[in-house]
Design a protein around this motif. Sequence first.
Motif, PDB file in Angstrom:
ATOM      1  N   ALA A 268       7.450  -5.588   2.039  1.00  0.00           N
ATOM      2  CA  ALA A 268       7.284  -5.027   3.068  1.00  0.00           C
ATOM      3  C   ALA A 268       8.468  -5.364   4.085  1.00  0.00           C
ATOM      4  N   TYR A 281      -7.219  -7.127  -2.051  1.00  0.00           N
ATOM      5  CA  TYR A 281      -8.124  -6.986  -0.844  1.00  0.00           C
ATOM      6  C   TYR A 281      -9.566  -6.612  -1.263  1.00  0.00           C
ATOM      7  N   THR A 317      -3.871  -9.407   5.993  1.00  0.00           N
ATOM      8  CA  THR A 317      -4.708  -8.278   6.203  1.00  0.00           C
ATOM      9  C   THR A 317      -4.244  -7.232   7.027  1.00  0.00           C
ATOM     10  N   THR A 318      -3.808  -7.953   8.302  1.00  0.00           N
ATOM     11  CA  THR A 318      -2.949  -7.095   9.418  1.00  0.00           C
ATOM     12  C   THR A 318      -1.878  -6.440   9.001  1.00  0.00           C
ATOM     13  N   SER A 319      -1.005  -6.958   7.763  1.00  0.00           N
ATOM     14  CA  SER A 319       0.060  -6.286   7.226  1.00  0.00           C
ATOM     15  C   SER A 319      -0.267  -5.257   6.400  1.00  0.00           C
ATOM     16  N   PHE A 320      -1.256  -5.365   5.685  1.00  0.00           N
ATOM     17  CA  PHE A 320      -1.580  -4.248   4.482  1.00  0.00           C
ATOM     18  C   PHE A 320      -2.695  -3.215   5.121  1.00  0.00           C
ATOM     19  N   VAL A 321      -3.506  -3.732   5.785  1.00  0.00           N
ATOM     20  CA  VAL A 321      -4.656  -2.555   5.916  1.00  0.00           C
ATOM     21  C   VAL A 321      -4.264  -1.913   7.108  1.00  0.00           C
ATOM     22  N   LYS A 322      -3.932  -0.459   7.131  1.00  0.00           N
ATOM     23  CA  LYS A 322      -3.514   0.336   8.132  1.00  0.00           C
ATOM     24  C   LYS A 322      -4.426   1.589   7.903  1.00  0.00           C
ATOM     25  N   GLU A 323      -5.362   1.850   7.168  1.00  0.00           N
ATOM     26  CA  GLU A 323      -5.984   2.990   7.044  1.00  0.00           C
ATOM     27  C   GLU A 323      -7.090   2.940   8.083  1.00  0.00           C
ATOM     28  N   ASN A 324      -7.448   4.043   8.738  1.00  0.00           N
ATOM     29  CA  ASN A 324      -8.156   3.941   9.881  1.00  0.00           C
ATOM     30  C   ASN A 324      -9.816   3.910   9.428  1.00  0.00           C
ATOM     31  N   VAL A 327      -9.858  -1.203   9.274  1.00  0.00           N
ATOM     32  CA  VAL A 327      -9.092  -2.057   9.936  1.00  0.00           C
ATOM     33  C   VAL A 327      -9.840  -3.123  10.684  1.00  0.00           C
ATOM     34  N   THR A 329     -10.378  -5.938  13.473  1.00  0.00           N
ATOM     35  CA  THR A 329      -9.940  -6.347  14.813  1.00  0.00           C
ATOM     36  C   THR A 329     -10.481  -7.624  15.380  1.00  0.00           C
TER      37      THR A 329
END
Length: 376
Positions: A268, A281, A317-324, A327, A329
């Motif tokens: 990435a 994951y 986790t922040t770098s990879f998980v983007k799906e609504n 995620v 927080t």
Amino acid sequence: MWRKEGMFIERNLKSSRKINTLSPESQVRRILHRAARGAVALAVLGVGLRSAAAEHYHIDEGIAFHAYDAKGQGDSRQPLFRLMSPKDVHGFTSSESVRTMLVDLGMKPEDSGIYVLSRPREGAKRLFQFMRKTGVKDGNIQTILTVSEEGRQDLLSRPDEFEEIAKEPGVYVFPPEFSPSYEHLTPVYCLRNPFTDERLYTLSRVEIDAVLSKWSNREKRLAREVAPLINSGRSLAQIVPVGMEAKVGDIAWRFEHDRELGKELENAGAKAPKTKGAFIYVQVKITNQGQTPVEIKPPSLLAGNPALRLPADIAATTSFVKENGFVFTPGAKLEPGASVQLRFVYDLPLKTKDVLVEAWGSDPNTKEVILLDTGR
């Protein structure tokens, strides 16, 4: 502290959908035709597809229905046929024509010892029979049997995944909650492989014990390996198999699936997370069954071989998980009655085995630890 997750996880009932009335042989031939054109990828109910590294086992789904363990005389009993594929997948049918078709596809007949009724009797219900469309081409045919009309409608609402194998005027068994004292009537149990959703229906206690021993042996080994990793002052209460839900205080947990990312994250960019092993994951479902909001925390992974405790890699986790919807927080709270499915990334050393998720509860002072098996 754990319970079975329902066999049907989606409730999209379409009562207006027309029910198939084709003959069993016609339906199987139609499934074969569709499979030859390219079957839809297997959608596992309960957990996602796993890598070859997963250690498969069966879990006890309880009594599926009651049937007879002997043929009897003059009471319209007929056998429930059982077959085994070259890949050890079980199939079941009450139709002789379907049985012949499955044998032609390479499945070998076995004796189920189960007899069903060809006409209704007081307290009996229709046994609905379904075939999963994937696996047909290579003869690894999965079947689902149910007496639940709701369950039947659930499967009918998934025409790309399942086909009902109609057999008029149908066969009958007794539902799980109704067990009259008829001679030779016995419970038929459903054992399910939570990694593939394959079902084994059996009335043999010897077979049940033998099949479930694989999980039992794994559970014992896991307990020995991970017990030293539990923080001082706490103790292992339970290891929950894949496909089951656990509850820690007011928080219900379910391991959904995992996925190996390998070096994917490193591609990435220059600032991407790096690993000497492999990133994975883990997706979990967390439900707040209490009365107050609870802050969501990333769970740790415990592994038995080699023995290690791994916190979630928040940067990865922040770098990879983007799906609504998946995620995490930091600082987010789970409201009472709410559920969330989240994915957490971990840096897992190569060849690590026996991986579990450490579930946390609403009470930070709890002394008992519950772990969710991943099958990895």
